[in-house]
Design a protein around this motif. Structure first.
Motif, PDB file in Angstrom:
ATOM      1  N   MET A  39     -15.409  51.895  10.811  1.00 60.06           N
ATOM      2  CA  MET A  39     -14.711  50.625  10.721  1.00 60.06           C
ATOM      3  C   MET A  39     -13.307  50.849  11.261  1.00 60.06           C
ATOM      4  SD  MET A  39     -15.873  49.032   7.127  1.00 60.06           S
ATOM      5  CE  MET A  39     -17.576  48.627   6.841  1.00 60.06           C
ATOM      6  N   ILE A  40     -12.954  50.060  12.253  1.00 58.79           N
ATOM      7  CA  ILE A  40     -11.643  50.187  12.880  1.00 58.79           C
ATOM      8  C   ILE A  40     -10.937  48.840  12.766  1.00 58.79           C
ATOM      9  CG2 ILE A  40     -10.402  50.642  15.031  1.00 58.79           C
ATOM     10  CD1 ILE A  40     -12.936  52.201  15.941  1.00 58.79           C
ATOM     11  N   SER A  41      -9.704  48.863  12.329  1.00 60.71           N
ATOM     12  CA  SER A  41      -8.892  47.650  12.273  1.00 60.71           C
ATOM     13  C   SER A  41      -7.601  47.897  13.029  1.00 60.71           C
ATOM     14  CB  SER A  41      -8.552  47.288  10.825  1.00 60.71           C
ATOM     15  OG  SER A  41      -9.714  47.024  10.091  1.00 60.71           O
ATOM     16  N   VAL A  42      -7.210  46.918  13.813  1.00 58.39           N
ATOM     17  CA  VAL A  42      -5.920  46.967  14.501  1.00 58.39           C
ATOM     18  C   VAL A  42      -5.208  45.643  14.267  1.00 58.39           C
ATOM     19  CG1 VAL A  42      -6.655  48.632  16.250  1.00 58.39           C
ATOM     20  CG2 VAL A  42      -6.885  46.206  16.705  1.00 58.39           C
ATOM     21  N   TRP A  43      -3.884  45.667  14.301  1.00 58.22           N
ATOM     22  CA  TRP A  43      -3.075  44.487  14.040  1.00 58.22           C
ATOM     23  C   TRP A  43      -2.627  43.860  15.358  1.00 58.22           C
ATOM     24  CZ3 TRP A  43      -2.403  41.034  10.581  1.00 58.22           C
ATOM     25  CH2 TRP A  43      -1.267  40.224  10.574  1.00 58.22           C
ATOM     26  N   ASP A  44      -2.955  42.600  15.550  1.00 59.93           N
ATOM     27  CA  ASP A  44      -2.494  41.834  16.705  1.00 59.93           C
ATOM     28  C   ASP A  44      -1.209  41.126  16.283  1.00 59.93           C
ATOM     29  OD1 ASP A  44      -1.957  39.814  18.611  1.00 59.93           O
ATOM     30  OD2 ASP A  44      -4.078  39.693  19.167  1.00 59.93           O
ATOM     31  N   ASP A  45      -0.085  41.667  16.723  1.00 58.54           N
ATOM     32  CA  ASP A  45       1.218  41.148  16.300  1.00 58.54           C
ATOM     33  C   ASP A  45       1.464  39.733  16.819  1.00 58.54           C
ATOM     34  OD1 ASP A  45       3.725  41.539  14.936  1.00 58.54           O
ATOM     35  OD2 ASP A  45       4.665  41.689  16.915  1.00 58.54           O
ATOM     36  N   LYS A  46       0.974  39.414  17.983  1.00 54.90           N
ATOM     37  CA  LYS A  46       1.192  38.077  18.542  1.00 54.90           C
ATOM     38  C   LYS A  46       0.431  37.013  17.758  1.00 54.90           C
ATOM     39  CE  LYS A  46       2.252  39.692  23.145  1.00 54.90           C
ATOM     40  NZ  LYS A  46       1.793  39.875  24.498  1.00 54.90           N
ATOM     41  N   LYS A  47      -0.833  37.304  17.442  1.00 56.02           N
ATOM     42  CA  LYS A  47      -1.652  36.329  16.712  1.00 56.02           C
ATOM     43  C   LYS A  47      -1.501  36.451  15.198  1.00 56.02           C
ATOM     44  CE  LYS A  47      -5.222  35.860  20.225  1.00 56.02           C
ATOM     45  NZ  LYS A  47      -6.670  36.009  20.510  1.00 56.02           N
ATOM     46  N   LYS A  48      -0.862  37.543  14.751  1.00 53.49           N
ATOM     47  CA  LYS A  48      -0.688  37.825  13.325  1.00 53.49           C
ATOM     48  C   LYS A  48      -2.042  37.863  12.616  1.00 53.49           C
ATOM     49  CE  LYS A  48       3.845  37.745  13.471  1.00 53.49           C
ATOM     50  NZ  LYS A  48       4.276  38.727  14.413  1.00 53.49           N
ATOM     51  N   GLU A  49      -2.955  38.669  13.192  1.00 54.37           N
ATOM     52  CA  GLU A  49      -4.272  38.811  12.587  1.00 54.37           C
ATOM     53  C   GLU A  49      -4.833  40.196  12.838  1.00 54.37           C
ATOM     54  OE1 GLU A  49      -6.625  35.734  14.395  1.00 54.37           O
ATOM     55  OE2 GLU A  49      -7.047  36.913  16.169  1.00 54.37           O
ATOM     56  N   ALA A  50      -5.721  40.598  11.938  1.00 53.61           N
ATOM     57  CA  ALA A  50      -6.407  41.882  12.074  1.00 53.61           C
ATOM     58  C   ALA A  50      -7.631  41.689  12.968  1.00 53.61           C
ATOM     59  CB  ALA A  50      -6.829  42.409  10.707  1.00 53.61           C
ATOM     60  N   LEU A  51      -7.804  42.620  13.871  1.00 53.77           N
ATOM     61  CA  LEU A  51      -8.989  42.653  14.723  1.00 53.77           C
ATOM     62  C   LEU A  51      -9.820  43.836  14.260  1.00 53.77           C
ATOM     63  CD1 LEU A  51      -7.168  42.114  18.129  1.00 53.77           C
ATOM     64  CD2 LEU A  51      -8.163  40.371  16.626  1.00 53.77           C
ATOM     65  N   ARG A  52     -11.135  43.651  14.170  1.00 53.31           N
ATOM     66  CA  ARG A  52     -11.973  44.694  13.586  1.00 53.31           C
ATOM     67  C   ARG A  52     -13.181  44.990  14.439  1.00 53.31           C
ATOM     68  NH1 ARG A  52     -13.727  41.439   9.734  1.00 53.31           N
ATOM     69  NH2 ARG A  52     -15.586  42.715   9.530  1.00 53.31           N
ATOM     70  N   ILE A  53     -13.612  46.228  14.311  1.00 58.26           N
ATOM     71  CA  ILE A  53     -14.897  46.664  14.845  1.00 58.26           C
ATOM     72  C   ILE A  53     -15.596  47.397  13.707  1.00 58.26           C
ATOM     73  CG2 ILE A  53     -16.088  48.128  16.505  1.00 58.26           C
ATOM     74  CD1 ILE A  53     -13.626  47.854  18.333  1.00 58.26           C
ATOM     75  N   ASP A  54     -16.722  46.881  13.267  1.00 55.55           N
ATOM     76  CA  ASP A  54     -17.526  47.505  12.217  1.00 55.55           C
ATOM     77  C   ASP A  54     -18.868  47.860  12.831  1.00 55.55           C
ATOM     78  OD1 ASP A  54     -15.438  46.716  10.557  1.00 55.55           O
ATOM     79  OD2 ASP A  54     -16.492  44.960   9.804  1.00 55.55           O
ATOM     80  N   LEU A  55     -19.186  49.128  12.848  1.00 49.11           N
ATOM     81  CA  LEU A  55     -20.445  49.590  13.428  1.00 49.11           C
ATOM     82  C   LEU A  55     -21.132  50.566  12.494  1.00 49.11           C
ATOM     83  CD1 LEU A  55     -19.225  50.408  17.056  1.00 49.11           C
ATOM     84  CD2 LEU A  55     -20.532  48.399  16.346  1.00 49.11           C
ATOM     85  N   TRP A  56     -22.460  50.510  12.455  1.00 44.42           N
ATOM     86  CA  TRP A  56     -23.234  51.505  11.744  1.00 44.42           C
ATOM     87  C   TRP A  56     -24.566  51.658  12.450  1.00 44.42           C
ATOM     88  CZ3 TRP A  56     -21.750  46.831   9.751  1.00 44.42           C
ATOM     89  CH2 TRP A  56     -22.746  45.910   9.483  1.00 44.42           C
ATOM     90  N   THR A  57     -25.112  52.847  12.325  1.00 40.59           N
ATOM     91  CA  THR A  57     -26.380  53.135  12.992  1.00 40.59           C
ATOM     92  C   THR A  57     -27.547  52.604  12.164  1.00 40.59           C
ATOM     93  OG1 THR A  57     -26.726  55.274  11.933  1.00 40.59           O
ATOM     94  CG2 THR A  57     -25.423  55.272  13.969  1.00 40.59           C
ATOM     95  N   LYS A  58     -28.704  52.546  12.821  1.00 42.19           N
ATOM     96  CA  LYS A  58     -29.928  52.121  12.138  1.00 42.19           C
ATOM     97  C   LYS A  58     -30.281  53.073  11.004  1.00 42.19           C
ATOM     98  CE  LYS A  58     -32.005  51.694  16.360  1.00 42.19           C
ATOM     99  NZ  LYS A  58     -33.156  51.534  17.263  1.00 42.19           N
ATOM    100  N   GLU A  59     -29.787  54.303  11.094  1.00 47.00           N
ATOM    101  CA  GLU A  59     -30.125  55.340  10.121  1.00 47.00           C
ATOM    102  C   GLU A  59     -29.189  55.363   8.907  1.00 47.00           C
ATOM    103  OE1 GLU A  59     -32.964  56.975  10.665  1.00 47.00           O
ATOM    104  OE2 GLU A  59     -33.085  55.796  12.519  1.00 47.00           O
TER     105      GLU A  59
END
Length: 108
Positions: A39-59
């Motif tokens: 799970m990766i979160s980064v802060w978009d300062d211009k939009k004032k929102e967190a952007l996320r990538i959540d990934l998990w394998t089938k296993e």
């Protein structure tokens, strides 16, 4: 200025679902270490929102995903306290994480 990298390599199946993931952290001495979730979160300062990538394998087993999320909630409590100094809110977050653990049957 010194630079470093943390990378995540993802192998996808034909349906674009992660089958295998490895990560690398130069400064941590980690090279091609297997993982089943990230799970990766980064802060978009211009939009004032967190952007996320959540990934998990089938296993990734559901019980381990529950433990993973519980540990993230605990670490968010600690991060919040270090960032703000607000011990009472951090404690509330930790209490919420413990309630999550009970409701999700991680802890009895």
């Amino acid at each position: 200025m010194r630079k470093t990298q943390i990378t995540i390599d993802i192998e996808l199946d034909d349906n674009q679902v992660p089958e295998k993931m490895t990560w690398n952290a130069e400064d941590g001495g980690i090279e091609k270490q297997d993982t089943k979730a990230t799970m990766i979160s980064v802060w978009d300062d211009k939009k004032k929102e967190a952007l996320r990538i959540d990934l998990w394998t089938k296993e990734m087993p559901v019980d381990q995903m529950k433990m993973f999320l519980h540990q993230i909630l605990i670490s968010l409590s600690s991060t919040y306290e270090r960032a703000t100094g607000e011990e009472d809110v951090a404690q509330w977050m930790e209490d919420m994480a413990e309630e999550f653990a009970q409701k999700s049957a991680i802890k009895m």
